[in-house]
Enzyme design. Structure first.
Site, PDB file in Angstrom:
ATOM      1  N   GLU A 127     -71.325  29.631 -54.479  1.00  0.00           N
ATOM      2  CA  GLU A 127     -70.169  30.348 -53.792  1.00  0.00           C
ATOM      3  C   GLU A 127     -70.494  31.602 -54.639  1.00  0.00           C
ATOM      4  O   GLU A 127     -69.879  31.962 -53.455  1.00  0.00           O
ATOM      5  CB  GLU A 127     -69.278  29.412 -54.181  1.00  0.00           C
ATOM      6  CG  GLU A 127     -69.022  28.019 -53.548  1.00  0.00           C
ATOM      7  CD  GLU A 127     -69.924  26.608 -54.283  1.00  0.00           C
ATOM      8  OE1 GLU A 127     -70.265  26.986 -55.923  1.00  0.00           O
ATOM      9  OE2 GLU A 127     -70.496  26.200 -53.563  1.00  0.00           O
TER      10      GLU A 127
ATOM     11  N   GLN B  62     -67.731  24.130 -49.037  1.00  0.00           N
ATOM     12  CA  GLN B  62     -67.958  22.715 -48.725  1.00  0.00           C
ATOM     13  C   GLN B  62     -66.399  21.834 -48.933  1.00  0.00           C
ATOM     14  O   GLN B  62     -66.303  20.907 -47.853  1.00  0.00           O
ATOM     15  CB  GLN B  62     -69.195  21.593 -49.195  1.00  0.00           C
ATOM     16  CG  GLN B  62     -70.103  20.868 -48.586  1.00  0.00           C
ATOM     17  CD  GLN B  62     -71.408  20.661 -49.417  1.00  0.00           C
ATOM     18  OE1 GLN B  62     -71.047  19.840 -50.523  1.00  0.00           O
ATOM     19  NE2 GLN B  62     -71.849  20.650 -48.054  1.00  0.00           N
ATOM     20  N   PHE B  63     -65.826  22.293 -49.780  1.00  0.00           N
ATOM     21  CA  PHE B  63     -64.695  21.456 -49.799  1.00  0.00           C
ATOM     22  C   PHE B  63     -64.203  22.645 -50.893  1.00  0.00           C
ATOM     23  O   PHE B  63     -64.306  23.945 -51.432  1.00  0.00           O
ATOM     24  CB  PHE B  63     -65.076  20.492 -51.251  1.00  0.00           C
ATOM     25  CG  PHE B  63     -64.616  19.344 -50.287  1.00  0.00           C
ATOM     26  CD1 PHE B  63     -64.380  18.513 -50.016  1.00  0.00           C
ATOM     27  CD2 PHE B  63     -66.039  18.621 -50.656  1.00  0.00           C
ATOM     28  CE1 PHE B  63     -64.575  16.599 -49.396  1.00  0.00           C
ATOM     29  CE2 PHE B  63     -66.662  17.600 -49.721  1.00  0.00           C
ATOM     30  CZ  PHE B  63     -65.965  16.594 -49.328  1.00  0.00           C
TER      31      PHE B  63
ATOM     32  N   ASP C 103     -61.732  23.282 -52.716  1.00  0.00           N
ATOM     33  CA  ASP C 103     -61.779  23.070 -54.324  1.00  0.00           C
ATOM     34  C   ASP C 103     -63.005  24.179 -55.066  1.00  0.00           C
ATOM     35  O   ASP C 103     -62.290  25.119 -55.957  1.00  0.00           O
ATOM     36  CB  ASP C 103     -62.075  22.197 -54.990  1.00  0.00           C
ATOM     37  CG  ASP C 103     -61.049  20.919 -54.467  1.00  0.00           C
ATOM     38  OD1 ASP C 103     -60.349  20.142 -54.516  1.00  0.00           O
ATOM     39  OD2 ASP C 103     -61.445  20.472 -52.710  1.00  0.00           O
TER      40      ASP C 103
ATOM     41  N   HIS D  11     -61.562  17.220 -55.064  1.00  0.00           N
ATOM     42  CA  HIS D  11     -62.120  17.209 -53.482  1.00  0.00           C
ATOM     43  C   HIS D  11     -60.868  16.894 -52.715  1.00  0.00           C
ATOM     44  O   HIS D  11     -60.329  17.036 -51.646  1.00  0.00           O
ATOM     45  CB  HIS D  11     -62.459  16.033 -52.730  1.00  0.00           C
ATOM     46  CG  HIS D  11     -64.651  16.349 -53.348  1.00  0.00           C
ATOM     47  ND1 HIS D  11     -65.017  15.626 -55.099  1.00  0.00           N
ATOM     48  CD2 HIS D  11     -65.724  16.955 -53.618  1.00  0.00           C
ATOM     49  CE1 HIS D  11     -66.091  16.101 -54.851  1.00  0.00           C
ATOM     50  NE2 HIS D  11     -66.259  17.336 -53.901  1.00  0.00           N
TER      51      HIS D  11
END
Lengths: 429, 342
Positions: free
Chosen positions: B76, B98-99, B101, B143
């Site tokens: 990330e 992607q999430f 979080d 998530h």
């Protein structure tokens, strides 16, 4: 002449072009670690002398052959700190594609870097510098020599000790002085310190204090350039400390996967603030880490400005022609503390004395004069020119006002959309 | 600007407008911006062939090619950093988490690089950082989070969270065109929610960043909320209407910078404020909004400002635990009744 050659020599593979003959005449500027040679050979750009560790407690790396002499200077690397070697009379690499004019220009930037910093220390002692002064004393050749291998359209992301690269990229000293003195006319208009600013026109991406972060950013710069069909390369500078960060790993891994023309120059200056390299990493050479990314890794004598240039030039050519990312470790030394306030009590005196003898400016001057490239007088003239230039640059910066307080509110966002963040009035109607 | 790669155009492009789900609206928005502006590209984990974990970028790689739809390693910090670097070079990256979080892994790059570049040296970062947020789908602590308050205290970032397809498309397009970094939160529970299906215009439109929306007009009490909780608020308002309470619902849409005027105008009209969000209550952005109302609308208030958020715990996995954790319609109805009676 003898080079200690490591037992890892057997993994030096079939480097068909491995040099064995007459090393004194063909002093190479670069050493390359195992994975590197593989990649370079596969890319058909091999011909790089290679040497690995010898597996003993001390790794021997031939840093540089002295030109035209029958001796090879070895630098013993024991737990990350170089042990004594004979340095008097040491000059720079003889093998170079640089013209005399270029070599003198290189001297100009090297000396400029030294003198700008000396001037900054004066200003600091006069309480004219608001924050700290971060010297690159003893390692200026790395920043200048590596950056000099770039074309004007190429990009750099320097670290705090890469003033030399910033100046070589064409940033005027007045900008640096104004930044250090927190003046309104500085490129960040007083909002950030020292070399924490950028100049997209000159290919200078402004770094932040968080080490490693610039590696992913430069990866993005090069991804964009690829989409824009620009054939540029970039140097991201990092140190023995910064290589311990997660961002460094993520960025270099991504650059390697994408085969982006990113040259990471790892300035191994032996200390991250007070922490020696052996507490940062368990590898013997920072360049060994290249293997973990599947990219070539070079080791170069960071105090030999010609070697720094030549090694980087080769890496730049390799990267620009589609070879992908390259890691260059420049072995050098930080002769001052982290900043001016730091008295370096954690550093043995002998170590400093040793590295004083390896001063990159003295060494390059010795090189230029002993090789008949320039006379002492010519170098003095360049120095005099720099000193005069710096008088004007400092005067300009000193004449700048401090910023108007309310300017603090501007430029958080594009102010044509979001208004400046003025201090709100409380209970006033 | 000339880009290096031709459109492969294997995929069929989606319709413009029509009756769409929340996820389709976002996908249309990104698609149209990529068509309109060659500088726009997508970068993230599994955004290419797979089309993203929630299929927001489905089909893009076939249409625009792998050079403009870039799959990355699980990195990330590299995704955010690379988006920043590309944005400095004049590109318009749309980076996916992607999430949401996992935005914590890019936190440093966002808060220290992206947010401060313009301020430090005038270099704007026109990049979008988007991803699915929110709980209620039994996805557990990693998530399900809502991360807006992590970034609320970082000047230089913008934050957007739409609650319906029309706004989602208009806001993603506005975010892509914005000259500053925008965090774009998509509540995953809304992606394919049938009740949200909505007809959106065929023509190009944007929804301006920085403007809240009155989702329901009323005179007795203001519920200030955003994202999926707009539905909770509207459901509560319907129930309360049967009791004779006329509830106004403000959908913030943009969380940073807040639309102070719309919030204050509503509270000055109704004199009662209930702030509702899905993140834990303590340190949530409800506190910031309550502070704003206390400072700027104190004399109009007939009752204390009330905040409803999730409990101050991580998001638990098991359905009964998660339901206890999250604000429910019943919580809003109960609080509104007490507020109205105060």
């Amino acid at each position: 002449m003898t080079n200690k050659r490591g037992s890892r020599g057997k993994s030096t593979r079939a480097n068909g072009k491995k040099r064995t003959s007459n090393r004194t005449e063909t002093a190479r500027t670069a050493e390359v670690v195992d994975a590197a040679t593989v990649a370079l050979d596969e890319a058909g750009t091999g011909e790089i002398a290679q040497r690995g560790g010898n597996g003993a407690s001390a790794t021997s790396v031939a840093m540089q052959t002295t030109a035209g002499r029958d001796s090879v200077h070895l630098v013993e690397i024991v737990e990350g700190v170089q042990a004594p070697a004979i340095d008097e009379g040491l000059i720079c690499s003889l093998e170079t594609g640089l013209t005399r004019e270029q070599m003198l220009e290189l001297y100009y930037y090297l000396k400029l870097t030294r003198l700008v910093e000396e001037r900054l220390v004066n200003l600091y002692r006069q309480n004219k510098v608001i924050g700290g002064v971060y010297r690159s004393l003893g390692q200026e050749a790395t920043a200048v020599g590596t950056c000099y291998a770039l074309e004007p359209g190429d990009f750099i992301a320097p670290l705090i000790r890469d003033l030399g690269a910033v100046l070589t990229k064409g940033i005027r000293p007045r900008a640096i002085f104004a930044q250090y003195m927190a003046k309104a006319w500085g490129p960040s208009e007083g909002r950030d310190l020292n070399i924490h600013f950028g100049d997209m026109e000159r290919g200078f991406i402004g770094p932040i204090s968080h080490l490693g972060d610039m590696i992913p950013v430069m990866t993005g710069v090069l991804l964009a350039a690829r989409m824009q069909q620009k054939k540029i390369v970039a140097i991201a500078y990092i140190g023995d400390g910064g290589m311990s960060t997660g961002a460094f790993h993520e960025g270099l891994n991504f650059a390697a996967v994408q085969r982006l023309p990113l040259i990471v120059v790892a300035e191994h200056n032996c200390y991250a603030y007070s922490t020696p390299t052996h507490k940062q990493t368990a590898v013997k050479n920072l360049a060994d880490k290249a293997a973990g990314y599947g990219i070539p890794g070079y080791i170069v004598d960071g105090n030999d400005i010609i070697a720094c240039y030549e090694t980087t030039k080769r890496a730049v050519d390799f990267a620009r022609s589609g070879g992908g990312a390259v890691l260059i470790e420049a072995k050098t030394y930080r002769r001052k503390g982290h900043a001016e306030h730091d008295d370096q009590r954690y550093v043995p005196r002998e170590e400093l004395e040793l590295w004083e003898k390896r001063d990159p400016v003295d060494r390059y001057e010795r090189h230029l004069t002993s090789q008949g490239i320039a006379t002492r007088e010519e170098l003095d003239q360049i120095t005099a020119r720099i000193k005069q230039e710096l008088e004007e640059e400092v005067a300009w910066a000193e004449s700048s006002p401090l910023p108007e307080p309310e300017r603090a509110a501007y430029n958080v966002y594009d102010n044509s959309i979001v208004p400046p963040a003025f201090r709100p009035k409380v209970l006033e109607r | 600007m000339a880009t290096a790669f031709k459109k492969e155009q294997k995929a069929e492009r989606p319709a413009r407008g029509g009756v769409v789900t929340f996820v389709e609206a976002i996908r249309q928005g990104i698609w149209e911006e990529m068509e309109r502006d060659e500088r726009v590209f997508v970068i993230g984990e599994d955004v290419g062939v797979y089309g993203g974990a929630f299929k927001v970028t489905d089909g893009l790689i076939d249409y625009f090619g792998p050079e403009r739809v870039i799959d990355t390693p699980i990195s990330e910090a590299a995704i955010v950093g690379a988006a920043c670097g590309a944005a400095l070079m004049g590109m318009r990256p749309v980076a996916e988490f992607q999430f949401i979080d996992f935005i914590s892994c890019g936190f440093d790059m966002l808060t220290n690089f992206a947010a401060k570049c313009r301020y430090r040296w005038g270099a704007g970062i026109p990049a979008v950082f988007r991803g699915p947020c929110g709980a209620g789908v039994h996805a557990g602590p990693f998530h399900s989070q809502n991360v807006e308050s992590f970034f609320m205290n970082t000047p230089g970032l913008k934050m957007v969270e739409p609650s319906n397809p029309y706004d989602a498309k208009g806001l993603i397009k506005a975010a892509i065109r914005d000259p500053d970094p925008v965090l774009f939160f998509e509540h995953k529970k809304l992606y394919r929610l049938p009740r949200l299906r909505q007809e959106i215009p065929e023509d190009d439109y944007i929804v301006e960043i920085g403007r809240a929306r009155v989702a329901r007009e009323g005179h007795d009490l203001s519920i200030i909320t955003f994202g999926a909780q707009v539905l909770t608020a509207l459901d509560a308002a319907e129930e309360l209407e049967r009791e004779g309470l006329d509830i106004e619902v403000i959908d913030l849409r943009t969380l940073l910078p807040l639309d102070r005027e719309t919030i204050l105008a509503s509270v000055r009209k109704t004199s009662r404020a209930l702030i509702l969000h899905e993140a834990p209550r303590t340190g949530g952005i409800g506190g910031e909004i309550a502070g704003l109302i206390a400072e700027e609308a104190f004399e109009w208030l007939d009752a204390p400002v009330v905040r409803i958020g999730a409990t101050d715990t991580p998001v638990p996995y098991s359905p009964p635990l998660e339901e206890y954790h999250l604000p429910q319609v019943k919580d809003v109805v109960d609080a509104a009744r007490r507020l109205a009676a105060y």
